[in-house]
Motif scaffolding. Structure first.
Motif: not given
Length: 177
Positions: A125-147
């Motif tokens: 789950k920690a990896y999945y959450i991280l993957d929702e935030l960062l993709i390829a080392g760049e910020l992907q999603e900044s919305s907590k609600k979306t994540v």
């Protein structure tokens, strides 16, 4: 560059590249690693050993940035864990501190006051959450609600798959009696 919208100031952030993410316990145990730049297994082990030694021995009143091998490592301690991210020398350290804090807030929201044991037993789950935030080392999603919404959808899919697997197992068990 700042734009003012009502009472909120919005910062338009430049692209930054995160080379890797490490979560290390106070005892030096690695709890999570995510590599966005190519490192061999031998190099990864050496990086973890070096950075653990540097970060764990730093005093609590020192800044949260360390220059290392031509990069900057930004870290923040939450409870018994150090959250570390490696960035280029010219990237913004404060932006990375915000990303770390953002990740911790989402973990807190998901686990309800996250602790080291949550990450040990639910590392996927920690990896999945991280993957929702960062993709390829760049910020992907900044919305907590979306994540949070995406994680809930993933949990729902997992539950559905478990139920289907359980019902298929029951059908097979009854058929073989």
């Amino acid at each position: 560059m700042y734009l003012k919208f009502g009472i909120f100031n919005i910062l338009f952030l430049a692209k930054l590249h995160i080379h890797f993410v490490l979560l290390i316990s106070r005892q030096g145990k690695v709890r999570l690693t995510k590599w966005y730049s190519p490192y061999t297994q031998k190099e990864r082990t050496k990086v973890i050993r070096e950075l653990s030694g540097v970060i764990l021995t730093r005093g609590p009143k020192l800044c949260n940035f360390v220059e290392w091998r031509g990069y900057k490592v930004v870290y923040k301690r939450y409870a018994s864990l150090y959250f570390c991210m490696c960035i280029d020398q010219d990237d913004n350290e404060l932006e990375v501190l915000e990303i770390i804090h953002h990740y911790v807030e989402i973990l807190d929201r998901y686990f309800g006051s996250v602790c080291e044991l949550d990450l040990i037993f639910n590392f996927h789950k920690a990896y999945y959450i991280l993957d929702e935030l960062l993709i390829a080392g760049e910020l992907q999603e900044s919305s907590k609600k979306t994540v949070a919404r995406l994680i809930a959808a993933q949990d729902s899919l997992v539950e559905t798959a478990k139920e289907e697997a359980s019902s298929i197992s029951n059908i097979i068990a009854q058929a073989t009696k």
